[in-house]
Design a protein around this motif. Structure first.
Motif, PDB file in Angstrom:
ATOM      1  N   VAL A  97       1.069  -0.876  -0.139  1.00 22.68           N
ATOM      2  CA  VAL A  97       0.429  -0.196  -0.216  1.00 22.68           C
ATOM      3  C   VAL A  97       0.932   1.070   0.324  1.00 22.68           C
ATOM      4  O   VAL A  97       0.431   2.390  -0.958  1.00 22.68           O
ATOM      5  CB  VAL A  97      -0.929   0.008   1.138  1.00 22.68           C
ATOM      6  CG1 VAL A  97      -1.723   1.229   1.448  1.00 22.68           C
ATOM      7  CG2 VAL A  97      -1.976  -1.266   1.374  1.00 22.68           C
ATOM      8  N   ALA A 126      -7.262  -0.646 -10.549  1.00 19.23           N
ATOM      9  CA  ALA A 126      -7.060  -1.368  -9.549  1.00 19.23           C
ATOM     10  C   ALA A 126      -6.311  -3.044  -9.722  1.00 19.23           C
ATOM     11  O   ALA A 126      -5.827  -3.248  -8.688  1.00 19.23           O
ATOM     12  CB  ALA A 126      -9.053  -1.539  -8.943  1.00 19.23           C
ATOM     13  N   LEU A 182      -3.598  -4.560  -7.003  1.00 23.39           N
ATOM     14  CA  LEU A 182      -3.214  -6.305  -6.614  1.00 23.39           C
ATOM     15  C   LEU A 182      -2.065  -6.783  -7.268  1.00 23.39           C
ATOM     16  O   LEU A 182      -1.941  -7.506  -6.693  1.00 23.39           O
ATOM     17  CB  LEU A 182      -4.556  -6.846  -8.105  1.00 23.39           C
ATOM     18  CG  LEU A 182      -5.902  -6.970  -6.383  1.00 23.39           C
ATOM     19  CD1 LEU A 182      -7.595  -7.795  -8.363  1.00 23.39           C
ATOM     20  CD2 LEU A 182      -6.251  -7.347  -5.537  1.00 23.39           C
ATOM     21  N   GLY A 191       0.539  -6.113  -4.475  1.00 26.19           N
ATOM     22  CA  GLY A 191      -0.222  -6.610  -3.227  1.00 26.19           C
ATOM     23  C   GLY A 191       0.906  -8.258  -3.482  1.00 26.19           C
ATOM     24  O   GLY A 191       1.903  -8.624  -3.187  1.00 26.19           O
ATOM     25  N   ALA A 220      -6.138   0.444  -3.491  1.00 26.11           N
ATOM     26  CA  ALA A 220      -7.695   0.085  -3.194  1.00 26.11           C
ATOM     27  C   ALA A 220      -7.107  -1.209  -3.388  1.00 26.11           C
ATOM     28  O   ALA A 220      -7.169  -2.310  -3.046  1.00 26.11           O
ATOM     29  CB  ALA A 220      -8.679   0.625  -3.376  1.00 26.11           C
ATOM     30  N   GLY A 221      -6.582  -1.645  -5.114  1.00 24.99           N
ATOM     31  CA  GLY A 221      -6.237  -2.557  -5.176  1.00 24.99           C
ATOM     32  C   GLY A 221      -5.250  -3.342  -4.574  1.00 24.99           C
ATOM     33  O   GLY A 221      -5.016  -4.485  -3.981  1.00 24.99           O
ATOM     34  N   ALA A 279      -4.160  -2.630  -0.907  1.00 27.76           N
ATOM     35  CA  ALA A 279      -5.136  -3.173   0.222  1.00 27.76           C
ATOM     36  C   ALA A 279      -5.964  -4.749  -0.416  1.00 27.76           C
ATOM     37  O   ALA A 279      -6.047  -4.960   0.685  1.00 27.76           O
ATOM     38  CB  ALA A 279      -5.047  -2.064   0.590  1.00 27.76           C
ATOM     39  N   ALA A 280      -6.445  -4.965  -1.147  1.00 33.81           N
ATOM     40  CA  ALA A 280      -7.965  -5.540  -1.035  1.00 33.81           C
ATOM     41  C   ALA A 280      -6.715  -7.150  -1.402  1.00 33.81           C
ATOM     42  O   ALA A 280      -7.032  -8.169  -1.475  1.00 33.81           O
ATOM     43  CB  ALA A 280      -8.258  -5.874  -2.780  1.00 33.81           C
ATOM     44  N   SER A 281      -5.196  -6.667  -2.362  1.00 32.58           N
ATOM     45  CA  SER A 281      -4.429  -7.791  -2.349  1.00 32.58           C
ATOM     46  C   SER A 281      -4.410  -9.325  -1.018  1.00 32.58           C
ATOM     47  O   SER A 281      -3.505 -10.253  -1.508  1.00 32.58           O
ATOM     48  CB  SER A 281      -2.899  -7.818  -2.699  1.00 32.58           C
ATOM     49  OG  SER A 281      -1.688  -6.816  -1.389  1.00 32.58           O
ATOM     50  N   PHE A 318      -6.458  -9.806   1.021  1.00 30.95           N
ATOM     51  CA  PHE A 318      -7.692 -10.574   0.805  1.00 30.95           C
ATOM     52  C   PHE A 318      -8.326 -11.440  -0.398  1.00 30.95           C
ATOM     53  O   PHE A 318      -8.817 -12.412  -0.484  1.00 30.95           O
ATOM     54  CB  PHE A 318      -8.808  -9.952   1.261  1.00 30.95           C
ATOM     55  CG  PHE A 318      -8.762  -8.717   2.531  1.00 30.95           C
ATOM     56  CD1 PHE A 318      -8.661  -9.565   3.921  1.00 30.95           C
ATOM     57  CD2 PHE A 318      -8.848  -7.523   2.460  1.00 30.95           C
ATOM     58  CE1 PHE A 318      -8.044  -8.849   4.735  1.00 30.95           C
ATOM     59  CE2 PHE A 318      -8.047  -6.764   3.336  1.00 30.95           C
ATOM     60  CZ  PHE A 318      -7.735  -7.078   4.530  1.00 30.95           C
ATOM     61  N   LEU A 319      -7.372 -11.029  -1.668  1.00 35.01           N
ATOM     62  CA  LEU A 319      -8.464 -11.254  -2.951  1.00 35.01           C
ATOM     63  C   LEU A 319      -7.295 -12.254  -3.503  1.00 35.01           C
ATOM     64  O   LEU A 319      -5.952 -11.398  -3.646  1.00 35.01           O
ATOM     65  CB  LEU A 319      -9.113  -9.960  -3.506  1.00 35.01           C
ATOM     66  CG  LEU A 319     -10.163 -10.070  -3.489  1.00 35.01           C
ATOM     67  CD1 LEU A 319     -10.848  -8.800  -4.268  1.00 35.01           C
ATOM     68  CD2 LEU A 319     -11.457 -10.333  -3.084  1.00 35.01           C
ATOM     69  N   THR A 320      -7.248 -13.415  -4.106  1.00 37.17           N
ATOM     70  CA  THR A 320      -6.384 -13.939  -5.504  1.00 37.17           C
ATOM     71  C   THR A 320      -6.958 -13.686  -7.214  1.00 37.17           C
ATOM     72  O   THR A 320      -7.856 -14.984  -6.980  1.00 37.17           O
ATOM     73  CB  THR A 320      -5.581 -14.671  -5.060  1.00 37.17           C
ATOM     74  OG1 THR A 320      -5.458 -15.141  -3.776  1.00 37.17           O
ATOM     75  CG2 THR A 320      -4.837 -15.513  -5.920  1.00 37.17           C
TER      76      THR A 320
END
Length: 243
Positions: A3, A115, A119, A122, A177-178, A180-182, A184-186
């Motif tokens: 981030v 975004a 990701l 991250g 944002a992307g 930070a979301a990395s 939790f997301l793959t």
């Protein structure tokens, strides 16, 4: 860490948008440069990544290329439908039937791409610090072009300056944002490759069918062509340095 690094992408995106809006007295040069940047991003960055990530073929053709063509046709169809609706509701000929929705949709796609960049930063840092630094350098380097193109696309289609600035800010925030979301997301690599192919096709349509013709129609000069070449060459340089 991801981030924090994405803050560099945030600042670079804003710098690109600021540059685009400061040179409005040379609009033909801005459009020529934007067209070159978009061509370079598609041909030298997005499409190679899409082909690598998507992998599989469909009836003898790489899936990423099929989606690339689909994205081009989809952008053409959407623009024609919106333009026809605008004309039916009394849109003026002097606006060349350009619908503001097209600019907003294109800018929204740029935000989505940014975004995805976040990701990628991250995910790369999850692999290792060296990999994360390399990916972050690539993202930050081309985010200047993203910010420049986001503001230009939104403005070109007749949207108010405040909307163009709003889309620019959204594009700047998207990598953060992307990133930070990395945590939790793959995103599966084939899905990412398909998205990049689809987005690349739509972006190429806007560059070839809208941005560049407008640049040369308004002020057909050698300097405009040189700006287009310079934009594509800049992306080549960025890809070469970050690759």
């Amino acid at each position: 860490m991801a981030v924090f690094v994405a803050l560099g992408a945030f600042l670079m995106t804003l710098a690109g948008g600021w540059t685009a809006q400061r040179v409005t007295d040379r609009r033909h040069l801005v459009l020529g440069l934007a067209g070159g940047l978009m061509l370079g991003v598609v041909g030298l960055d997005l499409l190679p990544e899409a082909l690598h990530a998507a992998g599989r073929e469909v009836f003898g053709v790489p899936a990423a290329l099929l989606l690339f063509v689909a994205g081009f046709l989809m952008a053409h169809l959407v623009e024609r439908l919106l333009a026809a609706r605008q004309a039916a509701h009394g849109g003026e000929e002097r606006d060349h039937h350009r619908a503001p929705e097209v600019g907003l949709t294109a800018a929204a796609a740029m935000v989505g791409h940014s975004a995805m960049d976040g990701l990628a930063i991250g995910a790369a840092f999850q692999v290792g610090g060296g990999m994360g630094a390399a990916v972050a350098l690539a993202v930050i380097a081309h985010d200047f072009a993203d910010g420049f193109n986001t503001f230009t696309l939104t403005s070109l289609y007749g949207n108010a300056r405040r909307k163009a600035l709003a889309m620019l800010f959204a594009d700047a925030v998207a990598p953060i944002a992307g990133a930070a979301a990395s945590a939790f997301l793959t995103i599966p690599e084939p899905v990412l490759g398909g998205y990049l192919g689809l987005f690349g096709g739509a972006l190429l349509y806007l560059a070839a069918a809208e941005i560049l013709p407008e640049a040369h129609h308004e002020h057909p000069a050698r300097s405009t062509l040189l700006c287009t070449v310079a934009g594509a060459a800049f992306i080549w340089l960025v890809v070469g340095i970050s690759g």
